[in-house]
Design an enzyme around this catalytic site. Structure first.
Site, mmCIF file in Angstrom:
data_model
loop_
_atom_site.group_PDB
_atom_site.id
_atom_site.type_symbol
_atom_site.label_atom_id
_atom_site.label_comp_id
_atom_site.label_asym_id
_atom_site.label_seq_id
_atom_site.Cartn_x
_atom_site.Cartn_y
_atom_site.Cartn_z
ATOM 1 N N GLY A 47 10.191 -33.680 1.068
ATOM 2 C CA GLY A 47 10.927 -33.872 2.320
ATOM 3 C C GLY A 47 10.401 -33.142 3.537
ATOM 4 O O GLY A 47 10.557 -33.602 4.660
ATOM 5 N N GLU A 102 11.481 -25.877 4.900
ATOM 6 C CA GLU A 102 12.308 -26.850 4.178
ATOM 7 C C GLU A 102 12.841 -27.901 5.145
ATOM 8 O O GLU A 102 12.986 -27.638 6.342
ATOM 9 C CB GLU A 102 13.438 -26.070 3.476
ATOM 10 C CG GLU A 102 14.495 -26.877 2.772
ATOM 11 C CD GLU A 102 13.998 -27.726 1.605
ATOM 12 O OE1 GLU A 102 13.086 -28.538 1.832
ATOM 13 O OE2 GLU A 102 14.538 -27.602 0.492
ATOM 14 N N ASP A 103 13.117 -29.088 4.631
ATOM 15 C CA ASP A 103 13.653 -30.151 5.492
ATOM 16 C C ASP A 103 15.131 -29.959 5.786
ATOM 17 O O ASP A 103 15.569 -30.049 6.933
ATOM 18 C CB ASP A 103 13.397 -31.546 4.889
ATOM 19 C CG ASP A 103 13.886 -31.679 3.445
ATOM 20 O OD1 ASP A 103 14.337 -30.677 2.858
ATOM 21 O OD2 ASP A 103 13.807 -32.789 2.898
ATOM 22 N N ASP A 106 21.472 -28.300 1.924
ATOM 23 C CA ASP A 106 22.702 -29.021 1.640
ATOM 24 C C ASP A 106 23.587 -28.090 0.791
ATOM 25 O O ASP A 106 24.239 -27.199 1.331
ATOM 26 C CB ASP A 106 22.277 -30.306 0.909
ATOM 27 C CG ASP A 106 23.403 -31.285 0.689
ATOM 28 O OD1 ASP A 106 24.020 -31.716 1.660
ATOM 29 O OD2 ASP A 106 23.655 -31.635 -0.482
ATOM 30 N N LYS A 134 23.284 -28.404 6.676
ATOM 31 C CA LYS A 134 24.619 -29.005 6.567
ATOM 32 C C LYS A 134 25.571 -27.939 6.060
ATOM 33 O O LYS A 134 25.811 -27.852 4.856
ATOM 34 C CB LYS A 134 24.596 -30.146 5.534
ATOM 35 C CG LYS A 134 24.014 -31.446 5.956
ATOM 36 C CD LYS A 134 24.317 -32.483 4.856
ATOM 37 C CE LYS A 134 23.330 -33.612 4.864
ATOM 38 N NZ LYS A 134 23.482 -34.488 3.695
ATOM 39 N N PHE A 155 24.680 -38.269 5.084
ATOM 40 C CA PHE A 155 23.365 -38.401 4.469
ATOM 41 C C PHE A 155 22.398 -38.946 5.509
ATOM 42 O O PHE A 155 22.631 -40.003 6.102
ATOM 43 C CB PHE A 155 23.415 -39.315 3.249
ATOM 44 C CG PHE A 155 22.154 -39.244 2.436
ATOM 45 C CD1 PHE A 155 21.962 -38.215 1.527
ATOM 46 C CD2 PHE A 155 21.144 -40.177 2.619
ATOM 47 C CE1 PHE A 155 20.786 -38.127 0.795
ATOM 48 C CE2 PHE A 155 19.959 -40.089 1.889
ATOM 49 C CZ PHE A 155 19.787 -39.066 0.976
ATOM 50 N N VAL A 156 21.313 -38.212 5.759
ATOM 51 C CA VAL A 156 20.367 -38.602 6.801
ATOM 52 C C VAL A 156 18.988 -38.910 6.226
ATOM 53 O O VAL A 156 18.632 -38.418 5.150
ATOM 54 C CB VAL A 156 20.243 -37.497 7.888
ATOM 55 C CG1 VAL A 156 21.535 -37.330 8.660
ATOM 56 C CG2 VAL A 156 19.810 -36.164 7.272
ATOM 57 N N ASP A 162 14.111 -38.884 2.711
ATOM 58 C CA ASP A 162 14.164 -40.222 2.146
ATOM 59 C C ASP A 162 15.537 -40.589 1.612
ATOM 60 O O ASP A 162 16.374 -39.742 1.344
ATOM 61 C CB ASP A 162 13.192 -40.330 0.973
ATOM 62 C CG ASP A 162 13.735 -39.624 -0.278
ATOM 63 O OD1 ASP A 162 14.068 -38.423 -0.187
ATOM 64 O OD2 ASP A 162 13.862 -40.279 -1.323
ATOM 65 N N ARG A 168 10.927 -42.213 5.001
ATOM 66 C CA ARG A 168 10.315 -40.921 5.354
ATOM 67 C C ARG A 168 9.488 -41.021 6.631
ATOM 68 O O ARG A 168 9.305 -40.040 7.340
ATOM 69 C CB ARG A 168 9.412 -40.421 4.216
ATOM 70 C CG ARG A 168 10.133 -40.073 2.930
ATOM 71 C CD ARG A 168 9.179 -39.321 1.997
ATOM 72 N NE ARG A 168 9.636 -39.255 0.622
ATOM 73 C CZ ARG A 168 10.445 -38.315 0.128
ATOM 74 N NH1 ARG A 168 10.889 -37.364 0.902
ATOM 75 N NH2 ARG A 168 10.800 -38.322 -1.137
HETATM 76 P P1 IMP Z 1 20.312 -28.680 -1.838
HETATM 77 O O1 IMP Z 1 19.586 -28.148 -3.021
HETATM 78 O O2 IMP Z 1 21.605 -29.320 -2.217
HETATM 79 O O3 IMP Z 1 20.459 -27.702 -0.720
HETATM 80 O O4 IMP Z 1 19.501 -29.913 -1.338
HETATM 81 C C1 IMP Z 1 18.339 -29.789 -0.698
HETATM 82 C C2 IMP Z 1 17.457 -30.996 -0.896
HETATM 83 O O5 IMP Z 1 18.193 -32.209 -1.085
HETATM 84 C C3 IMP Z 1 16.682 -31.180 0.357
HETATM 85 O O6 IMP Z 1 15.465 -30.481 0.261
HETATM 86 C C4 IMP Z 1 16.500 -32.686 0.419
HETATM 87 O O7 IMP Z 1 15.314 -33.039 -0.240
HETATM 88 C C5 IMP Z 1 17.692 -33.252 -0.292
HETATM 89 N N1 IMP Z 1 18.737 -33.683 0.658
HETATM 90 C C6 IMP Z 1 19.895 -33.035 0.955
HETATM 91 N N2 IMP Z 1 20.603 -33.677 1.884
HETATM 92 C C7 IMP Z 1 19.873 -34.769 2.217
HETATM 93 C C8 IMP Z 1 20.067 -35.858 3.163
HETATM 94 O O8 IMP Z 1 21.055 -35.952 3.919
HETATM 95 N N3 IMP Z 1 19.067 -36.777 3.208
HETATM 96 C C9 IMP Z 1 17.965 -36.721 2.420
HETATM 97 N N4 IMP Z 1 17.737 -35.729 1.532
HETATM 98 C C10 IMP Z 1 18.687 -34.770 1.426
HETATM 99 MG MG MG Z 2 13.620 -30.912 0.468
#
Ligand code: IMP
Ligand code: MG
Length: 186
Positions: A47, A102-103, A106, A134, A155-156, A162, A168
Site C-alpha cells: 500500500g 505506511e499508507d 486502521d 483512521k 474504506f478508501v 487497493d 492502486r
Molecule cells: P491495520 O493493521 O488494521 O492498522 O491496517 C493497516 C493496513 O490495512 C494498511 O496498511 C492497509 O494496507 C490496509 N487498510 C486499512 N484500511 C484501509 C482502507 O481504507 N483502504 C485500503 N486498505 C486499507
Molecule cells: Mg499498508
C-alpha cells in the site's frame, strides 16, 4: 477490462492536496532529522509504495530506502487479525535511524506488529510516518510521529491503496460506490 473510474463514488483527497501535504511532511522530517547523518525509510508493501516514492523525492537530505511486505487483509475491507511478514528487509537495521512509511493506520495491528519486530533488531531510533489515519478504528494504541491526514471511518482506495488489488494507480484518495462491495459478505 474493468472501468475503475466508474467505480469511484467521490474523491476524498485530491492530487494537489496530497502532494502539498507530502511536501510539508518532508520538510518536517528534514527538520527533525537535521542532526543525524543516517536515515532509512522502510516502505510497508504494497500500500505505501506510491507514498514512499513521493516522500522520498520530496526529501532533499540523504536517505536510503528498504521494503517490507506485510499481510493482514484478506479479500474484504476489514482486517482479519493475524499479521505476517511476507517479505523481509534486505539489510539489518541495527544502529540505523529508521522511519516506517505506511499508507494507512486502521486497527493499528500492522504497525504494532512491525514496531515490535523492528525494535527487536535494535535500531538507533524508530519512528512512524503514515499518510492516512483512521482514529475511529483504532484497536491497539500506536505512537505515530507523522500523520498526513486523519480521515473518517470509510474504506478508501487509490494512491497505493487497493480493494481486491485494484485502484492502486489512482493519483488521489477516493471512496468506492457501495455496489462495488456488493458481492462481498462484509
Ligand atoms: P491495520 O493493521 O488494521 O492498522 O491496517 C493497516 C493496513 O490495512 C494498511 O496498511 C492497509 O494496507 C490496509 N487498510 C486499512 N484500511 C484501509 C482502507 O481504507 N483502504 C485500503 N486498505 C486499507
Ligand atoms: Mg499498508
Amino acid at each position: 477490462m474493468r472501468d475503475i473510474w466508474s467505480d469511484i463514488d467521490n474523491v476524498l483527497i485530491d492530487e494537489i492536496t496530497l502532494q502539498t501535504r507530502i511536501k510539508a511532511m518532508a520538510t518536517q522530517i528534514e527538520a527533525d532529522y537535521a542532526g543525524k547523518d543516517d536515515l532509512l525509510l522502510i516502505c510497508v508493501l504494497k500500500g505505501a509504495f506510491m507514498f514512499l516514492s513521493d516522500i522520498s523525492r520530496a526529501l532533499k537530505r540523504a536517505h536510503s530506502v528498504d521494503f517490507m511486505g506485510i499481510s493482514s487483509y484478506g479479500k474484504g475491507t476489514t482486517s482479519k487479525g493475524a499479521v505476517q511478514i511476507i517479505m523481509d528487509l534486505k539489510a539489518p537495521i541495527e544502529d540505523r535511524n529508521v522511519l516506517i512509511v505506511e499508507d494507512i493506520i486502521d486497527s493499528g495491528r500492522t504497525l504494532d506488529y512491525m514496531t515490535r519486530s523492528l525494535m527487536a533488531r535494535s535500531p538507533a531510533s524508530l519512528r512512524i510516518c503514515t499518510l492516512l489515519n483512521k482514529p475511529a478504528r483504532r484497536e491497539i494504541d500506536v505512537q505515530v510521529d507523522y500523520v498526513g491526514f486523519d480521515i473518517p471511518d470509510e474504506f478508501v482506495v487509490g494512491y497505493g491503496l487497493d480493494f481486491d488489488e485494484l485502484y492502486r494507480n489512482l493519483p488521489f484518495i477516493a471512496v468506492l460506490k457501495p455496489q462495488v462491495f456488493a458481492h462481498l459478505l462484509l
